[in-house]
Design a protein around this motif. Structure first.
Motif, PDB file in Angstrom:
ATOM      1  N   ARG A  14       3.089 -10.467   5.766  1.00  0.00           N
ATOM      2  CA  ARG A  14       2.414  -9.410   5.017  1.00  0.00           C
ATOM      3  C   ARG A  14       3.121  -9.233   3.679  1.00  0.00           C
ATOM      4  O   ARG A  14       4.348  -9.234   3.610  1.00  0.00           O
ATOM      5  CB  ARG A  14       2.496  -8.112   5.821  1.00  0.00           C
ATOM      6  N   PRO A  21      -2.241  -4.581   0.318  1.00  0.00           N
ATOM      7  CA  PRO A  21      -1.822  -5.811   0.989  1.00  0.00           C
ATOM      8  C   PRO A  21      -2.622  -7.004   0.470  1.00  0.00           C
ATOM      9  O   PRO A  21      -3.855  -6.978   0.487  1.00  0.00           O
ATOM     10  CB  PRO A  21      -2.138  -5.558   2.472  1.00  0.00           C
ATOM     11  N   ASP A  24      -1.967 -10.305   4.622  1.00  0.00           N
ATOM     12  CA  ASP A  24      -1.997  -9.257   5.641  1.00  0.00           C
ATOM     13  C   ASP A  24      -2.054  -9.862   7.037  1.00  0.00           C
ATOM     14  O   ASP A  24      -3.098 -10.382   7.448  1.00  0.00           O
ATOM     15  CB  ASP A  24      -3.245  -8.383   5.358  1.00  0.00           C
TER      16      ASP A  24
END
Ligand SMILES: Nc1ncnc2c1ncn2[C@@H]1O[C@H](COP(=O)(O)OP(=O)(O)OP(=O)(O)O)[C@@H](O)[C@H]1O
Length: 248
Positions: A14, A21, A24
């Motif tokens: 991440r 983000p 992710d």
């Protein structure tokens, strides 16, 4: 964990930029002898994922693992992993050969390898010209030569075909196939789906920072009537976009 099973592992990676983000929970593995194509639209998170695997960016969560360790903890990272990231990174005043000399000295590779890789990438004739005068494809060939310099077991390549002419692309396809067939492990990102279709054993598709599909090329081609592009457009939602924009 069996270290030899998956030389490249993305484990729940991440990365957030400005609160959003961009990579992710990205997880996938690459086994020895396999070429994995990392696909996705512009801005999907492919380069960021590759940078996380290479220790060039720090993940906010998850791990990038090469041969069982984070890249930075490898004993000889640049001799273990050959990477192509940005062909624009060459100093314009230095020749191709000088770039490779510096790289060879840094990673402890015998300078005799330089002529071998220059010949292999088709740059022997232009090796002593300043890189500022190189075309994009020539810079890319030097970047590939640098990746091969340390005879690595793993190749991680961000759009390696960028700027290559058809002969260069064919050479790269054959080289990567031979590398994997000899037990090497390859992760490459590309927008050239026909190229990926010819070379990759498996495909990971990222959209908006998330893995939306991962499958073997055999299964993809069987399910899509032999058409990686159709599959890609479907799983990325781009097919819908094209339909909506169709000129009537
Ligand atoms: N250092 C950074 N700071 C802020 N945002 C970033 C940074 N690096 C990447 N991003 C953003 O993260 C997203 C993913 O970028 P990334 O370069 O990983 O995409 P990509 O899939 O490689 O795209 P492309 O196919 O266009 O090369 C993009 O929205 C990009 O603007």
């Amino acid at each position: 964990m069996n270290l030899s099973t998956h030389p490249i592992e993305a484990r729940g990676l991440r990365k957030t930029f400005h609160g959003r983000p961009r990579v992710d929970d990205v997880s996938f593995t690459v086994a020895p002898g396999r070429v994995v194509g990392l696909l996705g639209p512009n801005g999907a998170g492919k380069t960021t994922t590759i940078r996380l695997l290479l220790g060039l960016a720090r993940p906010d969560a998850g791990d990038g693992v090469i041969l069982g360790r984070p890249y930075r903890d490898l004993e000889q990272p640049a001799r273990t992993v050959g990477a192509v990231l940005d062909a624009g990174g060459l100093h314009p005043a230095r020749t191709g050969r000088q770039h490779l000399r510096i790289a060879a000295a840094r990673i402890g590779v015998d300078a005799a390898r330089i002529d071998a890789v220059l010949t292999e990438v088709g740059m022997a004739r232009d090796a002593d010209r300043p890189a500022g005068g190189y075309s994009l494809g020539m810079r890319q060939r030097i970047a590939i030569a640098a990746a091969l310099l340390g005879e690595p077991a793993v190749l991680i390549l961000d759009e390696p075909s960028n700027g290559l002419d058809p002969a260069g692309m064919q050479w790269l396809r054959l080289r990567l196939r031979a590398f994997a067939d000899a037990g090497g492990t390859v992760l490459l990102s590309s927008h050239l789906l026909s190229d990926v279709q010819d070379i990759a054993d498996d495909v990971v598709v990222i959209t908006d920072g998330r893995v939306v599909a991962q499958s073997s090329m055999g299964d993809i081609l069987a399910a899509s009537g032999g058409d990686l592009e159709a599959y890609y457009l479907q799983v990325t939602g781009s097919a819908q976009l094209i339909e909506n924009r169709e000129v009537r």
